[in-house]
Motif scaffolding. Structure first.
Motif, short mmCIF file in Angstrom:
data_model
loop_
_atom_site.label_atom_id
_atom_site.label_comp_id
_atom_site.label_asym_id
_atom_site.label_seq_id
_atom_site.Cartn_x
_atom_site.Cartn_y
_atom_site.Cartn_z
N ARG A 36 8.33 -1.31 -4.04
CA ARG A 36 9.24 -0.46 -3.27
C ARG A 36 9.41 -0.98 -1.85
O ARG A 36 8.50 -1.53 -1.25
CB ARG A 36 8.71 0.98 -3.19
N ASP A 37 10.58 -0.69 -1.30
CA ASP A 37 10.87 -1.00 0.09
C ASP A 37 11.90 0.01 0.57
O ASP A 37 12.37 0.84 -0.22
CB ASP A 37 11.38 -2.44 0.23
N GLY A 38 12.23 -0.03 1.83
CA GLY A 38 13.25 0.88 2.31
C GLY A 38 12.69 1.95 3.24
O GLY A 38 11.55 1.87 3.72
N GLU A 39 13.48 2.99 3.46
CA GLU A 39 13.14 4.00 4.47
C GLU A 39 11.86 4.77 4.15
O GLU A 39 11.04 5.02 5.03
CB GLU A 39 14.31 4.98 4.63
N ALA A 40 11.69 5.15 2.88
CA ALA A 40 10.51 5.94 2.52
C ALA A 40 9.23 5.15 2.74
O ALA A 40 8.22 5.69 3.23
CB ALA A 40 10.60 6.40 1.07
N ALA A 61 8.62 4.73 6.50
CA ALA A 61 8.22 5.98 7.15
C ALA A 61 6.85 6.47 6.70
O ALA A 61 6.27 7.37 7.31
CB ALA A 61 9.26 7.07 6.86
N PHE A 62 6.31 5.87 5.63
CA PHE A 62 5.04 6.36 5.09
C PHE A 62 3.90 6.15 6.08
O PHE A 62 3.78 5.09 6.70
CB PHE A 62 4.72 5.65 3.78
N SER A 63 3.05 7.14 6.18
CA SER A 63 1.87 7.04 7.03
C SER A 63 0.69 7.68 6.31
O SER A 63 0.85 8.74 5.68
CB SER A 63 2.10 7.75 8.37
N THR A 87 0.83 -1.21 0.00
CA THR A 87 0.00 0.00 0.00
C THR A 87 0.86 1.25 0.00
O THR A 87 0.63 2.19 -0.77
CB THR A 87 -0.93 -0.01 1.23
N ALA A 88 1.87 1.27 0.87
CA ALA A 88 2.76 2.43 0.94
C ALA A 88 3.52 2.62 -0.36
O ALA A 88 3.68 3.74 -0.86
CB ALA A 88 3.73 2.27 2.11
N SER A 89 4.00 1.52 -0.94
CA SER A 89 4.73 1.59 -2.20
C SER A 89 3.87 2.20 -3.30
O SER A 89 4.30 3.10 -4.03
CB SER A 89 5.20 0.19 -2.60
N LEU A 90 2.65 1.71 -3.43
CA LEU A 90 1.77 2.23 -4.48
C LEU A 90 1.37 3.67 -4.20
O LEU A 90 1.30 4.49 -5.13
CB LEU A 90 0.51 1.35 -4.60
#
Length: 678
Positions: A242-246, A249-251, A120-123
């Protein structure tokens, strides 16, 4: 109740009310009465009980008690996705997945809560990189697969507005919807597999993109059924990789309580479909109250026995949204993409049950027609291992005949589940929730809905606007409900919205169904009030006629319409789909007449039977009574129905031609009775 039996969610709520507010209710009727008389107290209690979070304060649950235009939780900020992912850590720790999905070909996907959040955060980040901002519409041309859930949650996270159409819809039906709402991005699948057949959809996607220049970005999902004819598209798999810090940290964004969440559409059988806008907060609150009726709790809490919730639905039906709403409760949802009945050449009504067994489903829902078909073809659940885990059955879409419910209860009793609970519900796309629902603490009511939904001020009104008990009346809602539409898209002055639900009685919601409220509080839906049968001043809901006839072993399906001629005389026509080997003849005419005469009244015996190849249904599975009635009354096809807006366009074309012949015969004075389909 032994230690292994989960405590009903509605009892837990009542105990919480007593412990925290000193409120105690001796009966469900008393609880419901409080919930509609004290909207402020009830809905604030639901907010607190469900643990809805807001970084800002609000003064009241309901600032303005009016319809339309009620103002709920003014000042509060919420987010649908935020409310879903509050369950992630605890659910993953207990090893409970968020989604279990399977398709007709046997492919399966299981997503944990952390993985669902990561995708979800990646998209969401990918959408944001492509210019998607709060209020922008993002469309999905997707079947009932996890990607559709990810798309909804990603849009909700950003404040974008999700609008979904099933790929089995005709392209004109899709364009009729999206031309009104102008999506900025599209997530699409290049093909589908249904009823044993692979169907390419890449040409349809290309045409949608061509016809809608508002679409700036296209994400494509490879299904293995497409032919790869769509160019300049972003790979959905990469967009969710996607993965990683961004990503960590996504909210999800905090949004106003009434920020648009999604746009659903009316069936569109007459005129353009209505684009219905629901808000984040209203859906969160209605779902929180609804889970008390569905008896769904977090899958990771011991007294829920690890619930796994399945409701068979196409992605274009509101029940898809209801099923995804299980995530708001922390419940594992189980998705099935495919036909519930196998193929036309090899029908098999056990495939959904087998999916449920393989997925560990504990809560199984489907349209009433599914259960009726299972009974008719003689499905035996004792032959399927794993059925005993199912503790609840849900039905909607049309009234469930009492004989079918009793059949299902007997099936589960034979499996050692004599306490199987039926949660029959009735609501609609308009509210993305139920007005009448179930309650596991109430007595079993075969063929009926156990109770009115908490917080829903539902009454049955007679022609003078007086509430009636034990009699058929118009289903009305006299007070606001949180998930009523915010508005219709592009209905700037609200006139279309008011005309749809408030034209009969200003400030009172008229739903369009015939409702009977029993003295025990149970409810019966008798059909649509605009398609009711009125014979010499006596009204009868079509559902009651179907219940009398469709129990007959000779009949597969029926549709009945009442057509008036130029003199105002009533001509009651029943279309009959016989089971294989049966004919619509004098013998069947006598059988049907006897069933209706004995169970209902001689008034409602059809004047004529017409053998039909099938029964036309909407995308949500409802019989298209009113459009067929209008066709036979002489209305033009363009004013009545769009073949692209029906689940059965091939069958609908037969009715269009038959209506033309009917009009010709009427003009010629020809009387054709007990006909076989051509």
């Amino acid at each position: 109740m032994d230690a292994s039996t989960p405590i009903p969610q509605i009892r837990l709520y009542r105990e919480w009310l007593k412990a925290t507010q000193g409120r105690e209710f001796a009966t469900y009727e008393a609880l419901h009465r409080w919930s509609v008389e004290d909207l402020e107290g009830f809905w604030r209690s639901i907010w607190d009980y469900d643990g809805v979070a807001t970084p800002t304060s609000f003064a009241a649950a309901l600032n303005e008690d009016v319809m339309p235009g009620a103002c709920w939780f003014d000042g509060a900020q919420v987010n649908y996705a935020q409310h879903v992912f509050r369950h992630a850590a605890a659910a993953d720790e207990m090893g409970q997945p968020a989604i279990i999905a399977m398709d007709e070909r046997g492919g399966s996907i299981t997503l944990g809560w952390a993985e669902l959040r990561r995708q979800t955060a990646s998209l969401a980040l990918e959408l944001r990189d492509h210019g998607i901002e709060p209020g922008d519409r993002v469309a999905g041309y997707l079947p009932n697969i996890p990607a559709a859930v990810v798309g909804l949650l990603a849009c909700a996270s950003l404040g974008a507005v999700w609008t979904l159409c099933s790929p089995d819809m005709g392209i004109n039906a899709v364009l009729d919807r999206w031309r009104q709402t102008a999506p900025k991005a599209l997530i699409a699948v290049d093909g589908i597999f249904y009823a044993g057949k692979a169907m390419d959809r890449s040409e349809e996607v290309a045409e949608i993109r061509k016809q809608l220049p508002c679409i700036e970005t296209l994400f494509m999902i490879s299904s293995g059924c497409g032919e790869g004819k769509v160019l300049d598209a972003i790979d959905f798999a990469e967009a969710t990789a996607r993965d990683g810090e961004a990503v960590a940290a996504f909210s999800p964004e905090w949004l106003p309580f009434d920020h648009p969440l999604w746009i659903l559409y009316s069936s569109g059988t007459t005129g353009l479909p209505k684009p219905i806008v629901h808000g984040h907060g209203g859906i969160i609150l209605a779902t929180a109250a609804g889970r008390l009726h569905f008896d769904l709790g977090p899958s990771y809490v011991e007294n829920t026995l690890g619930d796994r919730f399945h409701w068979y639905s196409a992605s274009g039906w509101v029940m898809w949204n209801i099923q995804v709403g299980g995530l708001l409760s922390g419940t594992t949802i189980c998705l099935f993409d495919g036909s519930p009945s196998g193929t036309k050449t090899d029908p098999n009504w056990t495939c959904l049950w087998k999916f449920a067994a393989l997925s560990g489903v504990t809560w199984f829902g489907a349209g009433a027609a599914f259960f009726s078909n299972c009974r008719k073809v003689g499905v035996g659940l004792e032959e399927i291992d794993g059925m005993e885990r199912i503790r609840a059955l849900g039905s909607t879409g049309s009234p469930l005949p009492r004989d079918v419910q009793r059949w299902g209860t007997a099936q589960f009793a034979a499996l050692g589940r004599p306490d199987i609970w039926w949660c029959n519900v009735s609501g609609g796309t308009e509210i993305a929730a139920a007005f009448m629902a179930g309650n596991p603490e109430l007595l079993d009511t075969p063929g009926r809905l156990q109770c009115r939904h908490l917080g829903a001020a539902i009454e049955a009104w007679d022609d003078r606007g007086n509430p009636v008990i034990g009699e058929v009346g118009e289903l009305v809602c006299t007070k606001p409900f949180p998930s009523m539409p915010l508005y219709f898209w592009n209905d700037d002055n609200g006139s279309r919205y008011r005309e749809s639900y408030f034209s009969e009685w200003p400030d009172v919601w008229r739903h369009g169904d015939w409702l009977t409220i029993g003295r025990d509080g149970s409810c019966t839906i008798s059909g649509r009030s605009d398609a009711t049968i009125n014979r010499h001043g006596v009204r009868m809901g079509t559902a009651e006629i179907y219940a009398a006839v469709e129990q007959l072993p000779e009949i597969e399906d029926t549709l009945i319409i009442d057509v008036e001629d130029a003199n105002g005389d009533s001509d009651l026509i029943m279309f009959v789909v016989p089971v294989a080997g049966q004919n619509v003849d004098k013998s069947m005419e006598a059988i049907i007449a006897s069933a209706i005469r004995n169970r209902l009244s001689p008034r409602f015996v059809p004047n004529r039977l017409i053998a039909a190849p099938g029964i036309p249904r909407t995308l949500s599975g409802k019989k298209q009574e009113l459009p067929i009635k209008r066709l036979f009354a002489g209305w033009s096809v363009a004013k009545v129905v769009s073949p692209d807006a029906t689940a059965t366009p091939d069958i609908l074309s037969w009715y269009i031609e038959r209506a033309k012949l009917w009009q010709r015969d009427v003009e010629s004075g020809i009387d054709r009775r007990s006909e076989q389909a051509s």
